[in-house]
Scaffold this active site. Structure first.
Site, PDB file in Angstrom:
ATOM      1  N   GLU A 166      -0.089  -9.808  -1.614  1.00 45.96           N
ATOM      2  CA  GLU A 166      -1.498 -10.153  -1.830  1.00 45.96           C
ATOM      3  C   GLU A 166      -1.835 -10.169  -3.316  1.00 45.96           C
ATOM      4  O   GLU A 166      -2.613 -11.013  -3.779  1.00 45.96           O
ATOM      5  CB  GLU A 166      -2.396  -9.162  -1.079  1.00 45.96           C
ATOM      6  CG  GLU A 166      -2.349  -9.381   0.431  1.00 45.96           C
ATOM      7  CD  GLU A 166      -3.135  -8.358   1.212  1.00 45.96           C
ATOM      8  OE1 GLU A 166      -3.975  -8.751   2.036  1.00 45.96           O
ATOM      9  OE2 GLU A 166      -2.900  -7.139   1.007  1.00 45.96           O
ATOM     10  N   GLY A 171       0.395  -5.581   0.413  1.00 45.25           N
ATOM     11  CA  GLY A 171      -0.480  -5.685  -0.748  1.00 45.25           C
ATOM     12  C   GLY A 171       0.211  -6.208  -1.983  1.00 45.25           C
ATOM     13  O   GLY A 171      -0.432  -6.769  -2.876  1.00 45.25           O
ATOM     14  N   GLU A 223       1.933  -6.351   7.514  1.00 49.08           N
ATOM     15  CA  GLU A 223       0.993  -5.350   8.029  1.00 49.08           C
ATOM     16  C   GLU A 223       1.023  -5.200   9.543  1.00 49.08           C
ATOM     17  O   GLU A 223       0.858  -4.087  10.066  1.00 49.08           O
ATOM     18  CB  GLU A 223      -0.430  -5.690   7.568  1.00 49.08           C
ATOM     19  CG  GLU A 223      -0.719  -5.403   6.100  1.00 49.08           C
ATOM     20  CD  GLU A 223      -0.309  -6.517   5.160  1.00 49.08           C
ATOM     21  OE1 GLU A 223      -0.660  -6.460   3.973  1.00 49.08           O
ATOM     22  OE2 GLU A 223       0.380  -7.462   5.613  1.00 49.08           O
ATOM     23  N   ALA A 276       0.823  -1.203   0.000  1.00 47.81           N
ATOM     24  CA  ALA A 276       0.000   0.000   0.000  1.00 47.81           C
ATOM     25  C   ALA A 276       0.860   1.257   0.000  1.00 47.81           C
ATOM     26  O   ALA A 276       1.969   1.270   0.533  1.00 47.81           O
ATOM     27  CB  ALA A 276      -0.924  -0.001   1.216  1.00 47.81           C
TER      28      ALA A 276
END
Length: 286
Positions: free
Chosen positions: A136, A133, A156, A88
């Site tokens: 992910e 992310g 995270e 992110a």
């Protein structure tokens, strides 16, 4: 080539080379490997972090790919050396209020779902950092290839967060619940070799001087998939993806429905004819 932005889409055909304007996106068409599309991530100043505009670019690239029948395999690749995707965009995130954060994370989750829902096989070429992310995104792909020196992790919890774009669901489905909990709870980063040993990536390869060893291996894998019957491959992907979510009896029913869709295809008839005539088959995706 016309430069129009940072997320790029490229697929190979017969040397055609064009650029199509799209909001903040660069679309490149051309190359040697017809049927292989590449989504190129190129946001160097932010290490390919997932900001609002960049996410919009990725959605646009996926929308264009979804209905392109020429595309048989999609490879996600970074053009930023040493980085796949840093996760992110936290500089952007810290300017959002709570409601904006919730809305944007939901959009990220939708992006990963859209990647997973592409009907053709997808391969993440991880030649550098894939964090938060970024991992992910790789987990949303069907297959992952990493440089042995690449670093990846769902980090995270080291930032006061938890994975919110599918990591808590896709990681345990990939490597098992116990290992997934360990990696998420600790926020640990692992290299490509360790990722391969636990099944997080399909292949780990030594990095080369150009810094694209994972991409080269991913391209070899894509070329291995390319000549296979496209509808059979798509139905195989669908049967696995849907079947893994249900009990085995329901999964068998899903397999049967997918198999039934392949029976009337010309490619199935071509496969049988090629076997009978002792020649390589030529599949057309019909």
């Amino acid at each position: 080539m016309m430069r129009l932005g940072r997320a790029a889409l490229r697929w190979g055909s017969s040397g055609i080379h064009t650029a199509v304007p799209r909001r903040g996106a660069e679309v490149r068409v051309g190359g040697e490997s017809g049927g292989i599309a590449e989504i190129l991530m190129n946001r160097p100043h932010a290490r390919n972090s997932l900001g609002k505009v960049f996410v919009d670019e990725l959605f646009s690239a996926l929308e264009q790919l979804r209905f392109d029948e020429k595309v048989r395999v999609v490879v996600f690749k970074s053009k930023v050396k040493g980085v796949f995707c840093a996760g992110a965009d936290l500089k952007e995130r810290e300017k959002m209020d709570d409601a904006e954060v919730g809305h944007f994370v939901k959009r990220l989750r939708n992006l990963m779902d859209e990647i997973a829902a592409l009907p053709v096989p997808t391969i993440a070429a991880i030649d550098g950092y894939a964090l938060g992310g970024g991992l992910e995104l790789a987990l949303a792909c069907d297959l992952r290839v990493a440089a042995s020196s690449a670093k990846m992790g769902l980090i995270e919890t080291t930032r006061g967060l938890l994975p919110g774009a599918g990591g808590t669901q896709r990681l345990p489905r990939c490597i098992g619940v116990g290992l997934a909990k360990e990696l998420i709870f600790t926020g640990r980063q692992i290299d490509g070799q360790e990722a391969a040993s636990m099944g997080l990536v399909n292949h780990a390869v030594p990095q080369n001087e150009e810094g694209d060893a994972a991409y080269q291996r991913a391209l070899t894998l894509a070329k291995e998939i390319l000549p296979r019957a496209p509808i059979a491959v798509k139905m195989g992907k669908l049967a696995i993806n849907r079947g893994i979510e249900v009990d085995i009896a329901s999964g068998m029913a899903i397999e049967g429905m997918c198999y039934a869709q392949n029976i009337p295809t010309r490619d199935r008839q071509e496969g049988m004819a090629a076997f009978r005539e002792k020649r390589p088959p030529h599949f057309i995706g019909k």
